[in-house]
Design a protein around this motif. Structure first.
Motif, short mmCIF file in Angstrom:
data_model
loop_
_atom_site.label_atom_id
_atom_site.label_comp_id
_atom_site.label_asym_id
_atom_site.label_seq_id
_atom_site.Cartn_x
_atom_site.Cartn_y
_atom_site.Cartn_z
N VAL A 115 0.87 -1.17 0.00
CA VAL A 115 0.00 0.00 0.00
C VAL A 115 0.91 1.23 0.00
O VAL A 115 2.10 1.12 -0.28
N ASN A 116 0.36 2.40 0.31
CA ASN A 116 1.13 3.63 0.14
C ASN A 116 1.64 4.27 1.43
O ASN A 116 2.55 5.10 1.38
N THR A 117 1.05 3.92 2.56
CA THR A 117 1.44 4.54 3.84
C THR A 117 1.34 3.52 4.96
O THR A 117 0.70 2.47 4.82
N THR B 147 -0.32 4.13 7.68
CA THR B 147 -1.73 4.15 8.07
C THR B 147 -2.53 3.13 7.28
O THR B 147 -3.34 2.38 7.83
N GLU B 148 -2.32 3.09 5.95
CA GLU B 148 -3.03 2.11 5.12
C GLU B 148 -2.66 0.68 5.52
O GLU B 148 -3.51 -0.21 5.51
N GLY C 34 -5.20 0.46 -4.91
CA GLY C 34 -4.76 1.83 -4.76
C GLY C 34 -4.03 2.26 -6.01
O GLY C 34 -3.21 1.50 -6.54
N GLN D 270 -8.85 -4.79 -1.88
CA GLN D 270 -7.84 -3.76 -1.59
C GLN D 270 -7.17 -3.35 -2.88
O GLN D 270 -6.73 -4.19 -3.67
N LEU E 30 -4.58 -0.10 8.64
CA LEU E 30 -5.99 -0.15 8.29
C LEU E 30 -6.34 -1.51 7.66
O LEU E 30 -7.29 -2.18 8.08
N PHE E 31 -5.55 -1.93 6.67
CA PHE E 31 -5.87 -3.19 5.98
C PHE E 31 -5.49 -4.42 6.80
O PHE E 31 -6.11 -5.48 6.65
N TYR F 33 -6.13 5.62 11.32
CA TYR F 33 -7.36 4.85 11.17
C TYR F 33 -8.11 4.94 12.49
O TYR F 33 -7.51 4.73 13.56
N SER G 258 -0.40 2.04 -5.24
CA SER G 258 0.11 0.87 -4.51
C SER G 258 1.09 0.10 -5.38
O SER G 258 0.82 -0.15 -6.57
#
Length: 451
Positions: A116-118, A120-121, A309, A307, A124-125, A150, A312
């Motif tokens: 993912v990109n961060t 936080t992501e 992005g 999921q 989250l996932f 999140y 991503s």
């Protein structure tokens, strides 16, 4: 030798411009200012140069990300080649397979991975994956631990003495005004290193919990080492009740060649990664057991957890991360461990010889200084008094005046370009700070003895 006093004129000018376009003059709440932020022109190795041309030894490393320092040549070269070939595509590239192969081959418990990109992501996932796998909705987390932005991960991230509640049953506290009460109801808050409390609270809510998310050494919890019995207890209760264990190593993956879980005996079902695996570019990743990661599998139709992005696994982050991680070998970690020990030992010696009411914690390439004499066990014990906050602000300012950027109230980190001379400078500047604050430290010590 003192080299810097306050921020330069160009930084002040830039902050004036920024205040006209950003709500508080900054683009993220974590930007430190005293009272204006320092604007950076460039980085080189372990040093930063501000827009006024002054040089600083960087103990921030962009929130611990730049473990190889700034403008790391292998990353610069790899990115230059990739930019000439394209910056992003809708289709996959070989670079994402190569970085995934490196991480799956290096990090225990990571059979499959998703980019993912961060950070936080990633968290989250990971939480969503645990819910999809178990069919449960609640999570448990550590009081004061930071896991990104999140909602469920933010609960009790900034708890304070006015709202954190009973030490035996910490309250779920909101991190921002308007956080839904339903979110607070779905998070069980644990105290780090509280073996009995962890056992009791996890057992009490076991049938509702999808996961317990742990940072093996929470930076905002003080960079305190986990007790082996705490790790063992959390794992035991989780395993016996079908609760997944998520290890958040977005920051602490830098603790060893195989990460922090391997260092402390944690065997997670899912691992969140970020920061160092992107080589200085935005990134996040969720890795874990093959059966758990299968919730992302769309080969037979809609997955249990969709999921995606736009950016991503973009080839720039993949290429930079691969170059970064390939050079983060056993020798690099041995160098960081040696320097980290020298800094922590040197700071500890300066404290003990002066009988100052401070202590130092951390491991590997991380350290943190606390305005208290006794080593803390958890977030509540590191929560600073007003005098402690003032002292730490003075510490950061003193370091800046002596050409070192030391984060205020957060994890300080070192990088592979640093030398033993850099480590000695850090210790010498800290000792100079203690000598400059002798009367203040004596007052704090006297107050502490009366409490």
């Amino acid at each position: 030798m003192v080299t810097v006093t306050g921020v330069g004129q160009k930084s002040k000018h830039n902050f004036g411009r920024a205040r006209l376009v950003f709500p508080d003059g900054t683009s993220r709440v974590t930007v430190e200012r005293d009272p204006e932020p320092l604007y950076i022109d460039r980085g080189e190795g372990s040093y930063l140069f501000d827009v006024d041309g002054r040089r600083f030894l960087d103990l921030h490393c962009n929130f611990t990300t730049l473990i190889h320092g700034h403008a790391f040549a292998p990353v610069v070269d790899a990115l230059t080649r990739q930019l000439q070939r394209g910056s992003c595509f809708a289709n996959p590239t070989e670079s994402e397979i190569e970085l995934a192969e490196l991480l799956c081959g290096r990090i225990p418990q990571v059979d499959r991975i998703r980019f993912v990109n961060t950070g936080t992501e990633a968290v989250l996932f990971a939480i969503k994956a645990a819910r999809a796998f178990t069919g449960r909705s609640k999570i448990a987390k550590l009081e004061g631990a930071y896991h990104g932005a999140y909602d469920w991960a933010e609960v009790s991230q900034a708890a304070n003495p006015d709202n954190w509640g009973n030490p035996l049953a910490p309250k779920s506290t909101a991190s921002y005004r308007g956080m839904p009460a339903s979110v607070l109801d779905e998070v069980v808050v644990l105290r780090f290193n509280d073996v009995g409390g962890g056992r009791r609270l996890l057992s009490l809510h076991a049938h509702e919990l999808a996961a317990v998310i742990l940072d093996p050494m929470p930076s905002r919890g003080g960079l305190v080492a986990p007790k082996p019995e705490f790790i063992a207890t959390i794992q035991e209760i989780a395993r016996s009740n079908g609760i997944l264990v998520i290890s958040d190593e977005i920051l602490n993956l830098r603790q060893s060649f195989q990460g922090a879980s391997a260092r402390y005996g944690l065997l997670p079902d899912l691992v969140t990664m970020g920061k160092i695996i992107g080589g200085g570019l935005p990134i996040g990743a969720i890795g874990g057991r093959e059966d758990v990661m299968k919730v992302f599998d769309s080969s037979a139709g809609r997955p249990l957890l969709p999921q995606g992005g736009t950016f991503s696994a973009n080839p720039l982050s993949m290429t930079a991360g691969l170059a970064f991680m390939r050079h983060l070998d056993h020798a690099a970690f041995a160098h960081l461990e040696l320097l980290g020990n020298a800094i922590r030992d040197g700071i500890g010696h300066a404290i003990s010889t002066r009988e100052a009411p401070l202590c130092v914690t951390g491991a590997a390439s991380l350290f943190r200084i606390h305005p208290r004499a006794q080593t803390p066990n958890d977030y509540r014990e590191i929560y600073p008094t007003s005098s402690g906050q003032t002292l730490m602000k003075q510490l950061t300012r003193f370091f800046a005046e002596n050409g070192i950027i030391l984060p205020y109230g957060a994890a300080a980190s070192i990088s592979t370009p640093m030398t033993r001379a850099d480590a000695d400078l850090i210790v010498d500047v800290f000792a100079g700070f203690l000598d400059s604050q002798r009367s203040v430290l004596d007052t704090i010590a006297a107050r502490s003895s009366l409490e």
